[in-house]
Design a protein around this motif. Structure first.
Motif, mmCIF file in Angstrom:
data_model
loop_
_atom_site.group_PDB
_atom_site.id
_atom_site.type_symbol
_atom_site.label_atom_id
_atom_site.label_comp_id
_atom_site.label_asym_id
_atom_site.label_seq_id
_atom_site.Cartn_x
_atom_site.Cartn_y
_atom_site.Cartn_z
ATOM 1 N N LEU A 134 0.811 -1.223 0.000
ATOM 2 C CA LEU A 134 0.000 0.000 0.000
ATOM 3 C C LEU A 134 0.843 1.271 0.000
ATOM 4 C CD1 LEU A 134 -2.712 -1.053 2.627
ATOM 5 C CD2 LEU A 134 -2.962 -0.979 0.133
ATOM 6 N N VAL A 186 -8.642 0.155 5.110
ATOM 7 C CA VAL A 186 -8.319 -0.944 4.201
ATOM 8 C C VAL A 186 -9.202 -2.149 4.522
ATOM 9 C CG1 VAL A 186 -6.499 -2.482 3.356
ATOM 10 C CG2 VAL A 186 -5.927 -0.143 4.091
ATOM 11 N N ARG A 219 -9.558 1.516 0.711
ATOM 12 C CA ARG A 219 -8.753 0.745 -0.232
ATOM 13 C C ARG A 219 -9.100 -0.728 -0.067
ATOM 14 N NH1 ARG A 219 -2.613 2.981 -0.235
ATOM 15 N NH2 ARG A 219 -2.629 1.800 -2.203
ATOM 16 N N VAL A 221 -8.258 -4.718 -0.830
ATOM 17 C CA VAL A 221 -7.149 -5.633 -1.124
ATOM 18 C C VAL A 221 -7.659 -7.061 -1.148
ATOM 19 C CG1 VAL A 221 -4.906 -6.512 -0.348
ATOM 20 C CG2 VAL A 221 -5.463 -4.080 -0.068
ATOM 21 N N GLU A 234 -4.976 -4.879 -5.558
ATOM 22 C CA GLU A 234 -5.796 -3.774 -5.060
ATOM 23 C C GLU A 234 -6.846 -3.444 -6.115
ATOM 24 O OE1 GLU A 234 -5.677 0.805 -3.337
ATOM 25 O OE2 GLU A 234 -3.819 -0.086 -4.101
ATOM 26 N N ARG A 236 -10.624 -1.119 -6.999
ATOM 27 C CA ARG A 236 -11.480 0.015 -6.648
ATOM 28 C C ARG A 236 -12.752 -0.075 -7.482
ATOM 29 N NH1 ARG A 236 -7.578 4.261 -9.542
ATOM 30 N NH2 ARG A 236 -8.099 3.788 -11.707
#
Length: 434
Positions: A134, A186, A219, A221, A234, A236
């Motif tokens: 990250l 996260v 975020r 993961v 990762e 989005r």
């Protein structure tokens, strides 16, 4: 409840549900079908019928009719021709290029036996891998477990190319790992079994829940730990209200041990491996391989260490159907890794003595021993030589022609099983930079 039939498989139960409630007709007419958990329970427990984390695990009747399922509350689901899964990129990066991470010296951590998703997450944090991935330090674990999603609406793509609106009213989601740092929150979904794809719901529902609770950016993961390698992705959502707007932001691989396998190492294994003079499997009890992913064979080996399983349990663990479970069991038999034994009156799959020895090897020795077991078979030895000379995996037509010449399986199986040979050869080549 009188209609419920004990012992139905998920596929049989879904066939019965689809027939009773005219699901296909309703989806064709309205684009979706709402079903209550109580209706599913007439045939089988809902918890065994509605959670398919990869397309491999989908009952055949759902897969064939392009029907997928989403929870929209704690007691109901919506069925439709929704596109719900995201392909996991193949491991194309040569292992030698991966970043190697040194772990602090803890007596309670055995990097040769990280056997659960929770342990994999612990090591991910302790090793600093998550911080590196990250590019943000100070990631602190602050939440995980089951929780209600709250209420939200979203759109999702369908096979008919029509976006559908779904309304969720406090469904349940489970979060493997939740972290916070100075800049972001996260959310992590962790796997210790290799799959070809994943259900986007596993990231999207937690994302929508926490997006309504925190001000910091979120975020997402997705982590896969197998064969002593972490693969981190990762993701989005470009449009928060659109389930299908998922995008891959970055991907990176990490190793916990020395992964430097050279061309010379592989050539030395080839020189020292006695190739079987008769590799004609036709007519024997061990069929020729029909399992494309060596990574998944290894993943199964890791999960069966000191943990024999029935083929049904393997199917559930690996998100396989029973037929695939047999394919991967037979792939392990082909290499001498797996066997079936009797345990308390039922047949279970376990590791052979060789399989147990291979599990206990460090990364480099394990991979080279697996290469040796593969190269004992003439078809792989011959094509390995070609690969070393040309730097490329042979195409499937070449492989199929050689399979016919060696009579490794019958003609009707050649095309499908040539893909498996190509997959294993690619795995060998990926151990180093060809």
């Amino acid at each position: 409840m009188a209609e419920r039939k004990e012992g139905l498989s998920a596929n049989e139960a879904w066939k019965a549900i689809i027939e009773k409630y005219h699901v296909l007709e309703e989806v064709e007419k309205n684009g979706y079908f709402l079903i209550k958990a109580s209706q599913i329970k007439e045939f089988r427990e809902p918890r065994l019928m509605a959670k398919w984390d990869s397309t491999d695990s989908l009952p055949e009747v759902l897969r064939k009719n392009r029907i997928n399922i989403l929870p929209d509350s704690r007691s109901s689901y919506v069925l439709g021709d929704f596109i719900l899964y995201q392909k996991i990129p193949e491991l194309d990066e040569p292992v030698t290029r991966m970043k190697q991470v040194e772990l602090p010296d803890y007596e309670t951590i055995d990097i040769n036996n990280i056997s659960s998703e929770a342990n994999a997450i612990n090591v991910l944090i302790i090793s600093g891998i998550l911080d590196d991935f990250l590019e943000t330090s100070g990631n602190v674990s602050t939440f995980n477990g089951r929780m209600g999603t709250g209420c939200f609406d979203f759109e999702v793509d369908t096979y008919r190319k029509i976006k559908r609106k779904i309304s969720v009213n406090n469904a349940q989601c489970e979060i493997d790992g939740g972290f916070e740092n100075e800049a972001s929150v996260v959310i992590m979904e962790a796997k210790n079994v290799v799959h070809e794809d994943f259900h986007v719901r596993q990231l999207y529902y937690p994302y929508r829940l926490w997006r309504s609770r925190v001000k910091k950016p979120i975020r997402l993961v997705f982590s896969v730990y197998s064969n002593m390698i972490y693969r981190l992705f990762e993701y989005r959502f470009a449009t928060p209200e659109d389930y299908s707007s998922i995008e891959l932001v970055q991907a990176k691989n990490y190793s916990l041990q020395d992964t430097k396998i050279s061309r010379q190492n592989l050539l030395e294994v080839r020189r020292n491996t006695a190739v079987k003079t008769d590799d004609n499997m036709e007519g024997t009890k061990i069929p020729f391989i029909q399992a494309n992913s060596m990574d998944r064979v290894i993943s199964l080996l890791e999960n069966m260490y000191e943990n024999p399983m029935t083929t049904q349990q393997i199917a559930e663990l690996m998100d396989f159907d029973l037929r695939q479970s047999d394919y991967y069991f037979n792939a392990g038999r082909y290499l001498g890794l797996f066997e079936k034994t009797a345990d308390d009156g039922q047949k279970v799959v376990s590791l052979t003595a060789l399989g147990n020895r291979i599990f206990r090897l460090n990364y480099k020795k394990r991979q080279l021993k697996l290469v040796e077991l593969i190269l004992e078979h003439r078809i792989f030895a011959d094509f390995f030589d070609v690969m070393m000379e040309t730097g490329e995996v042979p195409d499937k037509k070449e492989i199929a022609d050689e399979m016919r010449a060696l009579h490794v399986c019958n003609e009707g199986q050649v095309a499908r099983r040539a893909s498996s040979v190509a997959g294993w050869l690619k795995w060998i080549g990926n151990l180093m930079k060809l």
